[in-house]
Design a protein around this motif. Structure first.
Motif, PDB file in Angstrom:
ATOM      1  N   SER A  37      -0.435  31.790  15.852  1.00 38.43           N
ATOM      2  CA  SER A  37      -0.153  30.620  16.678  1.00 38.43           C
ATOM      3  C   SER A  37      -1.161  30.479  17.806  1.00 38.43           C
ATOM      4  O   SER A  37      -1.621  29.372  18.106  1.00 38.43           O
ATOM      5  N   ALA A  77       1.987  24.933  18.748  1.00 42.11           N
ATOM      6  CA  ALA A  77       1.273  25.770  17.780  1.00 42.11           C
ATOM      7  C   ALA A  77       2.216  26.759  17.106  1.00 42.11           C
ATOM      8  O   ALA A  77       2.098  27.028  15.902  1.00 42.11           O
ATOM      9  N   ILE A  78       3.168  27.311  17.872  1.00 43.49           N
ATOM     10  CA  ILE A  78       4.137  28.239  17.287  1.00 43.49           C
ATOM     11  C   ILE A  78       5.035  27.518  16.297  1.00 43.49           C
ATOM     12  O   ILE A  78       5.293  28.008  15.187  1.00 43.49           O
ATOM     13  N   THR A  81       3.126  26.826  13.106  1.00 47.91           N
ATOM     14  CA  THR A  81       2.942  28.042  12.315  1.00 47.91           C
ATOM     15  C   THR A  81       4.226  28.431  11.595  1.00 47.91           C
ATOM     16  O   THR A  81       4.209  28.801  10.410  1.00 47.91           O
TER      17      THR A  81
END
Length: 243
Positions: A37, A77-78, A81
């Motif tokens: 991430s 981003a996490i 992912t």
């Protein structure tokens, strides 16, 4: 579980041994999620990924902040992912062969990234671009542009100013010809690994046991080239440099 049960002849013993594997898997998953991430966020911050405007900008979305203010973690981003990992794991329900061929990209992708870094380091070694100077800012150094995201009009453009940055060695290095030989040996090793990672694991080769990683790797390379030519070369100006 069956192997542990056969070895221990005890349900409790098998459960205890399996719990160790599960715990290790959870710890490894957390570490992989954190690294992937943050790598996604850093590439997006440099405008190197599609939809970088949303993945890497340090301002806030209407409801979800890209970087959570208290913990300073890249939430978008996490989430991306996690969602991609979940969607890829669902493929295993429909076809184990398709799932195995997709994850086979990991070998060529991992060693390919190492190969690129080692090749660039070798080039810089040979042309003398890496200095031993204590300061990273020299008049004749290569220029890198800082992206001023707050002053960018559409979130994809490049603003800010030029700064002068020079490549310097860190606290540890292998000097001279020995360093070059180490680079070359490492590159040869990685080329061999990548080459044989494309071969089928069994004979005779059937559609079920065929190794399609070369196809997946080729698709990723072609997509990356097309994306760069169509969009990336207009937005990617090199990595961000913080001073």
């Amino acid at each position: 579980m069956e192997i542990f049960l056969n070895a221990t002849q005890s349900v409790g013993g098998a459960a205890a041994m399996a719990s160790i594997v599960v715990t290790l898997g959870i710890c490894a998953t957390i570490a992989l999620l954190a690294s992937s991430s943050r790598m996604t966020w850093s590439f997006a911050r440099d405008r190197g990924l599609p939809f970088s405007r949303y993945l890497g900008k340090l301002t806030h979305l209407p409801k979800i902040p890209q970087v959570e203010p208290r913990s300073q973690i890249p939430l978008v981003a996490i989430l991306l992912t996690v969602i991609i990992s979940i969607l890829l794991s669902l493929i295993n329900i429909g076809s184990v062969t398709a799932f195995n061929q997709i994850i086979s990209l990991t070998i060529s992708g991992l060693y390919g990234s190492y190969l690129i870094a080692a090749a660039l380091l070798l080039v810089r070694r040979l042309d003398g671009s890496i200095s031993l100077a204590a300061s990273s800012y020299e008049p004749d150094a290569r220029k890198t542009k800082i992206i001023d995201q707050d002053n960018s009009s559409d979130g994809e453009g490049v603003g800010g100013s030029d700064i002068v940055v020079n490549l310097t060695w860190g606290p540890f290095r292998v000097p001279g010809a020995l360093g070059v030989a180490t680079n070359v040996a490492g590159m040869v090793y990685m080329v061999v690994i990548i080459f044989f990672s494309f071969w089928p694991p069994l004979r005779p080769v059937t559609p079920q046991n065929m190794n399609y990683s070369v196809l997946v790797t080729g698709f990723v390379i072609c997509f990356s080239i097309v994306y760069y030519l169509v969009h990336g070369k207009r937005t990617y100006k090199g990595p961000l440099v913080e001073v």
